[in-house]
Design a protein around this motif. Structure first.
Motif, PDB file in Angstrom:
ATOM      1  N   PRO A  41     -14.116  44.452  47.673  1.00 15.04           N
ATOM      2  CA  PRO A  41     -14.302  42.699  47.148  1.00 15.04           C
ATOM      3  C   PRO A  41     -14.666  42.470  45.721  1.00 15.04           C
ATOM      4  O   PRO A  41     -15.370  43.355  45.152  1.00 15.04           O
ATOM      5  N   SER A  42     -13.793  41.753  44.937  1.00 13.49           N
ATOM      6  CA  SER A  42     -14.333  41.322  43.951  1.00 13.49           C
ATOM      7  C   SER A  42     -15.583  40.654  43.759  1.00 13.49           C
ATOM      8  O   SER A  42     -16.000  39.783  44.727  1.00 13.49           O
ATOM      9  N   THR A  43     -16.619  40.831  42.761  1.00  9.09           N
ATOM     10  CA  THR A  43     -17.783  39.991  42.554  1.00  9.09           C
ATOM     11  C   THR A  43     -17.921  39.214  41.442  1.00  9.09           C
ATOM     12  O   THR A  43     -17.407  39.734  40.388  1.00  9.09           O
ATOM     13  N   GLY A 101      -6.390  38.132  49.038  1.00  7.12           N
ATOM     14  CA  GLY A 101      -7.623  38.430  48.168  1.00  7.12           C
ATOM     15  C   GLY A 101      -8.469  37.206  48.162  1.00  7.12           C
ATOM     16  O   GLY A 101      -8.578  36.395  48.888  1.00  7.12           O
ATOM     17  N   GLY A 102      -9.390  37.480  47.052  1.00 14.09           N
ATOM     18  CA  GLY A 102     -10.751  36.359  46.756  1.00 14.09           C
ATOM     19  C   GLY A 102      -9.991  35.203  46.498  1.00 14.09           C
ATOM     20  O   GLY A 102     -10.786  34.114  46.719  1.00 14.09           O
ATOM     21  N   PHE A 103      -8.950  35.233  46.010  1.00 12.73           N
ATOM     22  CA  PHE A 103      -8.247  33.871  45.474  1.00 12.73           C
ATOM     23  C   PHE A 103      -7.666  32.947  46.568  1.00 12.73           C
ATOM     24  O   PHE A 103      -7.537  31.734  46.807  1.00 12.73           O
ATOM     25  N   THR A 166       5.025  34.811  40.765  1.00 17.19           N
ATOM     26  CA  THR A 166       5.065  35.960  40.306  1.00 17.19           C
ATOM     27  C   THR A 166       6.180  36.868  40.321  1.00 17.19           C
ATOM     28  O   THR A 166       6.728  36.751  41.480  1.00 17.19           O
ATOM     29  N   GLU A 167       6.676  37.724  39.609  1.00 13.18           N
ATOM     30  CA  GLU A 167       7.514  38.555  39.867  1.00 13.18           C
ATOM     31  C   GLU A 167       6.909  39.510  41.257  1.00 13.18           C
ATOM     32  O   GLU A 167       6.052  39.712  41.526  1.00 13.18           O
ATOM     33  N   TYR A 168       7.942  39.805  42.293  1.00 11.12           N
ATOM     34  CA  TYR A 168       7.572  40.506  43.364  1.00 11.12           C
ATOM     35  C   TYR A 168       7.768  41.859  42.923  1.00 11.12           C
ATOM     36  O   TYR A 168       8.632  42.552  42.371  1.00 11.12           O
ATOM     37  N   VAL A 169       6.883  42.678  43.259  1.00 10.02           N
ATOM     38  CA  VAL A 169       6.414  44.106  43.249  1.00 10.02           C
ATOM     39  C   VAL A 169       6.679  44.924  44.420  1.00 10.02           C
ATOM     40  O   VAL A 169       5.606  44.419  45.290  1.00 10.02           O
ATOM     41  N   PRO A 170       7.747  45.545  44.652  1.00 12.58           N
ATOM     42  CA  PRO A 170       8.123  45.598  46.245  1.00 12.58           C
ATOM     43  C   PRO A 170       7.218  46.898  46.740  1.00 12.58           C
ATOM     44  O   PRO A 170       7.477  46.931  48.154  1.00 12.58           O
ATOM     45  N   VAL A 218     -10.029  45.717  36.738  1.00 16.45           N
ATOM     46  CA  VAL A 218      -8.990  47.090  36.877  1.00 16.45           C
ATOM     47  C   VAL A 218      -9.642  47.837  38.167  1.00 16.45           C
ATOM     48  O   VAL A 218     -10.656  48.183  38.358  1.00 16.45           O
ATOM     49  N   LYS A 219      -8.651  47.826  39.141  1.00 16.90           N
ATOM     50  CA  LYS A 219      -8.975  48.573  40.370  1.00 16.90           C
ATOM     51  C   LYS A 219      -7.583  49.213  41.037  1.00 16.90           C
ATOM     52  O   LYS A 219      -6.453  48.591  40.921  1.00 16.90           O
ATOM     53  N   SER A 220      -7.695  49.997  41.901  1.00 11.13           N
ATOM     54  CA  SER A 220      -6.599  50.531  42.776  1.00 11.13           C
ATOM     55  C   SER A 220      -5.812  49.622  43.565  1.00 11.13           C
ATOM     56  O   SER A 220      -4.480  49.528  43.590  1.00 11.13           O
ATOM     57  N   SER A 221      -6.429  48.382  44.120  1.00  9.11           N
ATOM     58  CA  SER A 221      -5.670  47.374  44.736  1.00  9.11           C
ATOM     59  C   SER A 221      -5.108  46.200  43.876  1.00  9.11           C
ATOM     60  O   SER A 221      -4.221  45.383  44.311  1.00  9.11           O
ATOM     61  N   ASN A 222      -5.537  46.375  42.651  1.00  7.45           N
ATOM     62  CA  ASN A 222      -4.670  45.556  41.623  1.00  7.45           C
ATOM     63  C   ASN A 222      -3.628  46.125  40.707  1.00  7.45           C
ATOM     64  O   ASN A 222      -2.982  45.679  39.836  1.00  7.45           O
ATOM     65  N   ILE A 223      -3.207  47.275  41.346  1.00  5.14           N
ATOM     66  CA  ILE A 223      -2.057  48.109  40.641  1.00  5.14           C
ATOM     67  C   ILE A 223      -0.805  47.972  41.462  1.00  5.14           C
ATOM     68  O   ILE A 223      -1.175  48.720  42.533  1.00  5.14           O
ATOM     69  N   ALA A 234      -1.789  44.021  37.927  1.00  6.29           N
ATOM     70  CA  ALA A 234      -1.827  42.722  38.695  1.00  6.29           C
ATOM     71  C   ALA A 234      -3.068  41.879  38.794  1.00  6.29           C
ATOM     72  O   ALA A 234      -4.131  42.614  38.201  1.00  6.29           O
ATOM     73  N   ASP A 235      -3.322  40.467  39.272  1.00  4.19           N
ATOM     74  CA  ASP A 235      -4.379  39.949  39.352  1.00  4.19           C
ATOM     75  C   ASP A 235      -5.107  39.665  38.002  1.00  4.19           C
ATOM     76  O   ASP A 235      -6.135  40.371  37.769  1.00  4.19           O
ATOM     77  N   PHE A 236      -4.757  38.511  37.310  1.00  2.84           N
ATOM     78  CA  PHE A 236      -5.641  38.197  36.126  1.00  2.84           C
ATOM     79  C   PHE A 236      -6.606  37.278  36.522  1.00  2.84           C
ATOM     80  O   PHE A 236      -7.055  36.338  35.604  1.00  2.84           O
TER      81      PHE A 236
HETATM   82  N1  LIG Z   1       3.263  40.240  42.802  1.00  5.58           N
HETATM   83  C1  LIG Z   1       3.062  40.824  43.887  1.00  5.58           C
HETATM   84  N2  LIG Z   1       4.214  41.454  44.562  1.00  5.58           N
HETATM   85  C2  LIG Z   1       3.975  42.290  45.581  1.00  5.58           C
HETATM   86  N3  LIG Z   1       2.677  42.082  46.549  1.00  5.58           N
HETATM   87  C3  LIG Z   1       1.548  41.317  45.948  1.00  5.58           C
HETATM   88  C4  LIG Z   1       1.741  40.608  44.636  1.00  5.58           C
HETATM   89  N4  LIG Z   1       0.744  40.179  44.368  1.00  5.58           N
HETATM   90  C5  LIG Z   1      -0.263  40.575  45.203  1.00  5.58           C
HETATM   91  N5  LIG Z   1       0.523  41.149  46.100  1.00  5.58           N
HETATM   92  C6  LIG Z   1      -0.273  41.690  47.300  1.00  5.58           C
HETATM   93  O1  LIG Z   1      -1.259  40.861  48.020  1.00  5.58           O
HETATM   94  C7  LIG Z   1      -2.413  41.359  48.092  1.00  5.58           C
HETATM   95  C8  LIG Z   1      -3.598  40.190  47.645  1.00  5.58           C
HETATM   96  O2  LIG Z   1      -3.463  40.093  46.256  1.00  5.58           O
HETATM   97  P1  LIG Z   1      -4.614  39.433  45.544  1.00  5.58           P
HETATM   98  O3  LIG Z   1      -4.469  39.472  43.877  1.00  5.58           O
HETATM   99  O4  LIG Z   1      -4.456  38.104  46.026  1.00  5.58           O
HETATM  100  O5  LIG Z   1      -6.014  40.103  46.161  1.00  5.58           O
HETATM  101  P2  LIG Z   1      -6.710  41.490  45.619  1.00  5.58           P
HETATM  102  O6  LIG Z   1      -6.500  41.851  44.225  1.00  5.58           O
HETATM  103  O7  LIG Z   1      -6.243  42.409  46.770  1.00  5.58           O
HETATM  104  O8  LIG Z   1      -8.176  41.183  46.115  1.00  5.58           O
HETATM  105  P3  LIG Z   1      -9.307  40.406  45.145  1.00  5.58           P
HETATM  106  O9  LIG Z   1      -8.477  39.111  44.777  1.00  5.58           O
HETATM  107  O10 LIG Z   1     -10.356  40.248  45.990  1.00  5.58           O
HETATM  108  O11 LIG Z   1      -9.573  41.295  43.986  1.00  5.58           O
HETATM  109  C9  LIG Z   1      -2.440  42.634  47.177  1.00  5.58           C
HETATM  110  O12 LIG Z   1      -3.285  43.891  47.342  1.00  5.58           O
HETATM  111  C10 LIG Z   1      -1.016  43.108  47.242  1.00  5.58           C
HETATM  112  O13 LIG Z   1      -0.721  43.937  48.475  1.00  5.58           O
END
Ligand SMILES: Nc1ncnc2c1ncn2[C@@H]1O[C@H](COP(=O)(O)OP(=O)(O)OP(=O)(O)O)[C@@H](O)[C@H]1O
Length: 378
Positions: A41-43, A101-103, A166-170, A218-223, A234-236
């Motif tokens: 989780p982001s803090t 995610g947190g948002f 946002t663009e969909y990253v598949p 910057v973390k693996s779940s935001n790539i 991703a995730d700004f």
């Molecule tokens: N543009 C996108 N295209 C495809 N999948 C996405 C996209 N953006 C987010 N996701 C998916 O949605 C999930 C949640 O994204 P989100 O940015 O809300 O949260 P997070 O980064 O995982 O968590 P946190 O906000 O707590 O850091 C991502 O882990 C990803 O699987």
């Protein structure tokens, strides 16, 4: 790695910042809720020293943030009404949910022209508190265009609804690929290319965007990964504008980010610079090479903090024990050690010892050249 870098790292790992977080920050952890079990989780950490307000709602408007422009709902190429959003997401159908995610929650959506997009919907209970984060993300995303950064297409702010299109990253997140969730595991060459992509995306933010941008999470779940395994940052939501134009070296701000990836110097001093992203990138690079999360709570004490464990092994001449066992192919020792070296430099406890993101990209590129030469038997 050069000797001073190693010395600093040694000191840090004898008394790592992960463990010795300054008490004032630890006392005031404001957690940005994350429902994701997969990602850390982001803090948001805030000082109680009195210098910095403890509540994000009491933070005075800072010059580092853009002011909200009335034309913001016209940004991007996709302009949707709430009715169109509801149709595109089938009324926010759980079957189209990409993640949380947190948002808030992210949905896959199909527009009338056939285009597939991702729609991030702020959760209602958090929408007020997260409003500034939402604005930050919109305003920053609107100004950037780079193939290694997720592109903003549009935005809706109607009543209590706040949506980012946002663009969909598949192809899922980097963390999912390291976990083998998508079938075959990442091979070494893919990991190297992904690292270079991330470095290029961050270099653009730090050095070439209209204003310097520090990502801060910057973390693996935001790539996110494309079908061709290209990486996009991703995730700004936590991003901040840097202060390089006014000649200042840092921005003084609350600590935000994700445990395990957070720059210890930023945690200690509240001074944010692009080198905080470099630190997170170093941690991420170790994760890419070893497959291990930055903090592995189920492991023995000496293996819990991955970067400390990795650094110890590396110093004992056991670098090859760090290779992610999921990688089936033989990994070249020299190349692997060069990557590890770079990751440790990036994660140096003192920011002055960290390279900047541009030179990180250049060094990864040079490693790639060597790697390709080896493949050709040169
Ligand atoms: N543009 C996108 N295209 C495809 N999948 C996405 C996209 N953006 C987010 N996701 C998916 O949605 C999930 C949640 O994204 P989100 O940015 O809300 O949260 P997070 O980064 O995982 O968590 P946190 O906000 O707590 O850091 C991502 O882990 C990803 O699987």
């Amino acid at each position: 790695m050069d000797a001073p870098g190693l010395v600093y790292l040694c000191c840090s790992y004898i008394c790592p910042c992960f463990q010795s977080r300054s008490k004032d920050t630890e006392d005031a952890v404001l957690v940005k809720e994350s429902n994701s079990v997969k990602s850390s989780p982001s803090t948001e950490l805030s000082s109680v020293s009195g210098k910095i307000p403890a509540s994000p709602l009491r933070v005075p408007p800072s010059p580092g943030r853009f002011s909200m422009s009335p034309k913001l709902d016209r940004i991007g190429s996709v302009h949707l009404t709430m009715r169109q959003v509801a149709r595109a997401t089938q009324n926010f159908s759980p079957s189209l949910k990409l993640g949380e995610g947190g948002f808030g929650t992210v949905y896959k959506a199909q527009l009338q022209d056939g285009q597939t997009v991702a729609i991030k919907r702020a959760s209602r209970e958090n929408s007020d508190a997260l409003r500034s984060e939402f604005r930050s993300e919109i305003e920053l995303l609107a100004k950037i265009e780079h193939r290694n950064l997720v592109k903003l297409l549009g935005y809706v702010d109607k009543g209590i609804e706040r949506l980012i299109i946002t663009e969909y990253v598949p192809n899922g997140t980097l963390r999912e690929h390291l976990d083998g969730v998508h079938g075959s595991c990442l091979d070494f060459s893919q990991r190297l290319e992904i690292s270079i992509d991330i470095a290029h995306g961050l270099t653009y933010l730090h050095s070439y965007a209209e204003k310097q941008i520090i990502h801060r999470d910057v973390k693996s779940s935001n790539i996110l990964l494309t079908d061709r395994m290209r990486a996009k940052v991703a995730d700004f939501g936590f991003a901040r504008v840097g202060d390089n134009e006014s000649g200042k070296t840092h921005v003084l701000t609350k600590v935000k980010g994700t445990v395990g990836y957070l720059d210890p110097e930023y945690m200690r001093t509240f001074k944010l610079t692009p080198k905080s992203d470099v630190y997170s990138f170093g941690v991420l690079l170790v994760e890419i090479l070893t497959g291990r999360r930055p903090v592995e709570s189920r492991r023995s004490p000496e293996e819990k903090v991955t970067i400390r464990w990795a650094f110890g092994k590396f110093n004992n001449g056991e670098a090859m024990h760090l290779v992610d066992p999921q990688m089936k192919e033989a990994v070249d020792k020299k190349i692997f050690k060069k990557m590890l070296n770079l990751s440790f430099e990036c994660a140096a406890p003192t920011r002055a010892d960290r390279p900047d993101m541009k030179s990180v990209g250049e060094r990864l590129w040079a490693i790639r050249m060597k790697y390709l030469q080896l493949g050709r038997g040169e």
